[in-house]
Design a protein around this motif. Sequence first.
Motif, PDB file in Angstrom:
ATOM      1  N   GLU A  67      58.832  29.840  76.572  1.00  0.00           N
ATOM      2  CA  GLU A  67      57.761  29.417  77.472  1.00  0.00           C
ATOM      3  C   GLU A  67      57.734  27.899  77.603  1.00  0.00           C
ATOM      4  OE1 GLU A  67      54.158  31.472  75.961  1.00  0.00           O
ATOM      5  OE2 GLU A  67      54.058  32.286  77.994  1.00  0.00           O
ATOM      6  N   LYS A  68      58.090  27.199  76.532  1.00  0.00           N
ATOM      7  CA  LYS A  68      58.107  25.736  76.560  1.00  0.00           C
ATOM      8  C   LYS A  68      59.355  25.205  77.259  1.00  0.00           C
ATOM      9  CE  LYS A  68      55.427  25.306  72.295  1.00  0.00           C
ATOM     10  NZ  LYS A  68      55.453  24.912  70.864  1.00  0.00           N
ATOM     11  N   GLU A  69      60.500  25.870  77.046  1.00  0.00           N
ATOM     12  CA  GLU A  69      61.754  25.421  77.650  1.00  0.00           C
ATOM     13  C   GLU A  69      62.670  26.621  77.807  1.00  0.00           C
ATOM     14  OE1 GLU A  69      64.075  24.199  79.646  1.00  0.00           O
ATOM     15  OE2 GLU A  69      63.354  22.243  78.928  1.00  0.00           O
ATOM     16  N   SER A  70      62.834  27.068  79.057  1.00  0.00           N
ATOM     17  CA  SER A  70      63.649  28.265  79.301  1.00  0.00           C
ATOM     18  C   SER A  70      65.057  27.938  79.774  1.00  0.00           C
ATOM     19  CB  SER A  70      62.973  29.152  80.339  1.00  0.00           C
ATOM     20  OG  SER A  70      62.985  28.536  81.619  1.00  0.00           O
ATOM     21  N   PHE A  71      65.323  26.688  80.149  1.00  0.00           N
ATOM     22  CA  PHE A  71      66.627  26.273  80.678  1.00  0.00           C
ATOM     23  C   PHE A  71      67.034  27.099  81.905  1.00  0.00           C
ATOM     24  CE2 PHE A  71      66.819  25.112  76.158  1.00  0.00           C
ATOM     25  CZ  PHE A  71      67.089  23.755  76.271  1.00  0.00           C
ATOM     26  N   GLY A  72      66.055  27.595  82.649  1.00  0.00           N
ATOM     27  CA  GLY A  72      66.364  28.368  83.839  1.00  0.00           C
ATOM     28  C   GLY A  72      66.735  29.805  83.558  1.00  0.00           C
ATOM     29  N   SER A  73      66.516  30.275  82.344  1.00  0.00           N
ATOM     30  CA  SER A  73      66.826  31.672  82.028  1.00  0.00           C
ATOM     31  C   SER A  73      65.717  32.585  82.534  1.00  0.00           C
ATOM     32  CB  SER A  73      66.976  31.847  80.513  1.00  0.00           C
ATOM     33  OG  SER A  73      65.742  31.563  79.858  1.00  0.00           O
ATOM     34  N   VAL A  74      66.012  33.872  82.588  1.00  0.00           N
ATOM     35  CA  VAL A  74      65.026  34.882  82.968  1.00  0.00           C
ATOM     36  C   VAL A  74      64.599  35.581  81.689  1.00  0.00           C
ATOM     37  CG1 VAL A  74      64.594  36.937  84.348  1.00  0.00           C
ATOM     38  CG2 VAL A  74      66.199  35.188  85.166  1.00  0.00           C
ATOM     39  N   PHE A  75      63.348  35.415  81.285  1.00  0.00           N
ATOM     40  CA  PHE A  75      62.927  35.952  79.986  1.00  0.00           C
ATOM     41  C   PHE A  75      61.601  36.695  80.033  1.00  0.00           C
ATOM     42  CE2 PHE A  75      60.794  31.918  80.275  1.00  0.00           C
ATOM     43  CZ  PHE A  75      59.600  32.076  79.586  1.00  0.00           C
ATOM     44  N   LYS A  76      60.963  36.800  81.203  1.00  0.00           N
ATOM     45  CA  LYS A  76      59.689  37.506  81.316  1.00  0.00           C
ATOM     46  C   LYS A  76      59.842  38.751  82.174  1.00  0.00           C
ATOM     47  CE  LYS A  76      56.524  33.565  80.840  1.00  0.00           C
ATOM     48  NZ  LYS A  76      55.361  32.861  81.451  1.00  0.00           N
ATOM     49  N   ASP A  77      59.208  39.831  81.721  1.00  0.00           N
ATOM     50  CA  ASP A  77      59.101  41.012  82.573  1.00  0.00           C
ATOM     51  C   ASP A  77      58.024  40.773  83.626  1.00  0.00           C
ATOM     52  OD1 ASP A  77      61.032  42.673  81.327  1.00  0.00           O
ATOM     53  OD2 ASP A  77      59.634  43.080  79.696  1.00  0.00           O
ATOM     54  N   LYS A  78      58.148  41.463  84.742  1.00  0.00           N
ATOM     55  CA  LYS A  78      57.220  41.238  85.857  1.00  0.00           C
ATOM     56  C   LYS A  78      55.777  41.500  85.462  1.00  0.00           C
ATOM     57  CE  LYS A  78      56.362  42.650  90.655  1.00  0.00           C
ATOM     58  NZ  LYS A  78      56.821  43.505  91.790  1.00  0.00           N
ATOM     59  N   HIS A  79      55.559  42.508  84.612  1.00  0.00           N
ATOM     60  CA  HIS A  79      54.193  42.897  84.267  1.00  0.00           C
ATOM     61  C   HIS A  79      53.877  42.646  82.792  1.00  0.00           C
ATOM     62  CE1 HIS A  79      55.101  45.400  87.905  1.00  0.00           C
ATOM     63  NE2 HIS A  79      53.918  44.906  88.248  1.00  0.00           N
ATOM     64  N   ASP A  80      54.432  41.573  82.240  1.00  0.00           N
ATOM     65  CA  ASP A  80      54.149  41.219  80.844  1.00  0.00           C
ATOM     66  C   ASP A  80      52.652  41.176  80.583  1.00  0.00           C
ATOM     67  OD1 ASP A  80      56.581  41.060  79.660  1.00  0.00           O
ATOM     68  OD2 ASP A  80      56.771  38.887  79.746  1.00  0.00           O
ATOM     69  N   GLY A  81      52.245  41.739  79.453  1.00  0.00           N
ATOM     70  CA  GLY A  81      50.854  41.664  79.058  1.00  0.00           C
ATOM     71  C   GLY A  81      49.933  42.653  79.723  1.00  0.00           C
ATOM     72  N   THR A  82      50.502  43.585  80.492  1.00  0.00           N
ATOM     73  CA  THR A  82      49.698  44.613  81.157  1.00  0.00           C
ATOM     74  C   THR A  82      50.200  45.993  80.740  1.00  0.00           C
ATOM     75  OG1 THR A  82      51.076  44.939  83.131  1.00  0.00           O
ATOM     76  CG2 THR A  82      49.569  43.055  83.140  1.00  0.00           C
ATOM     77  N   ALA A  83      49.458  47.007  81.131  1.00  0.00           N
ATOM     78  CA  ALA A  83      49.855  48.376  80.800  1.00  0.00           C
ATOM     79  C   ALA A  83      51.165  48.767  81.484  1.00  0.00           C
ATOM     80  CB  ALA A  83      48.751  49.352  81.200  1.00  0.00           C
TER      81      ALA A  83
END
Length: 347
Positions: A220-236
Motif C-alpha cells: 500500500e505504501k509502495e507497489s512499484f506499479g504492481s497489481v496487488f488488490k482485489d476489486k472487492h477487498d474488504g467486502t463480502a
Amino acid sequence: MTAKNPGTGRGRLRRLRGWGGVTAMAAACAVTASLTLLPLSHQGDDVFGPQVTGPGSAHALQARADSCTDPEASLRPGEVDGDAVRKIRERGKLIAGVDQNSFQWGFRNPESGDLEGFDIDLVRAIAQDILGDGAKVIFRAIPTNQRIAALENDKVDVVVRTMTINCARLKQVSFSTAYFQAGQQVLAAKEDHSITGFNSTLAGKRVCTAEGSTAYEALEKESFGSVFKDKHDGTAADEDRLTVPNQLDCLVRLQLGEVDAVVTDNALAAGQAAQDPAVELKGDPFTTEYYGVATKKGADDLVARVNKVLVDYRAGGADSLWMKSYREWLEDGLPGIKAPPAPKYRD
C-alpha cells in the motif's frame, strides 16, 4: 518442553517437496480446516475450534501512536497470577491461536497428523510453564486477518502465529518481547528472471499477500506499479485472488500461474522455498520485523509470564530450547542464525 530429535520433522516431509507436495500439504490442511467444528484429539493435545470471526477483521490498523517509539519493548518478566493466568489455570488448558499451513512454523503434518513447527514448540513451552504440561493446549487455527479478532473476542489466550510487533497493533493487542527477527521479501518462480526483488521489476506483475499482513501494508505504501488488490477487498464479495486469508494460498496461486510473485515474511517464504525447489527468494529483505506472542490488550500478567518463559527459552546458548527448535525447523531455509533476538523491556 522436550525438544524433538533434530531432523525428525524435516525428514518426514522430504517426500513432499516440489509443487505437487506443496499442493498436497495445502489439500491436507484444507481437509483439516473442514473438520474444525469437530474436536480433534490427536495424541490428546490438539483441538481446532471453529474459524474465528469478529469485528477485528474489519478494523483498519490504527495510526502509529505518538508515544510508541520502541514497539519491541515489552513488560519485564514476572510470575504473578492475575486474571488472565488464573483463567488458564482454572480451565486447565492454554488456548492458542496458530497457523496450520505454514510449513516449518505451524502446520499439520499430512503424513502423521501431528501439529508441528517453530511456533508450536513455543506454545508448548508456554503451556509447560503455566500448567506444568506442554500437552495441555487447545490449538485454534486462525487466518492471518483474524489474529486480532481472536484475542478481542476471547477465542484464544495467545496468538503465536508469526505475528509482527508494531505500533499500530499495540493499540489493539499486547505483545511479549520478540522471539524471532524476520523481514519482508519477494518470492517468485526460480525460472522467472524478470523479477529481481521488491523494486520496479514488479511493475505490472500480479502480487499476492495475506489479508491483514505487514506485506500488504508495505505494498500500500509502495507497489512499484504492481497489481496487488482485489476489486472487492474488504467486502463480502472479496475475490480472495490477490489478497487471501492464509499465506499458503499465495504459494498455491503462484504455482498455478494465477499470480507472478508473493510478498511475505522471509521466514515464511524460506520455508516454502525449502519445501518447493521451483520457487526462490528474490532480492534482499526490505524491512526488519520482529515476531511476538500476542495477548488480549491489557493482559499484563500473561504478557509478563510469557516474557518469563522466553527468558528460559533463550537461556543456554547453543543448547537453548530456542536454538534446538531453530535447528529442527528453520536452519535449512534460514541458515546462519546464532541466537534469538535479545529482549527489550520498558522502563
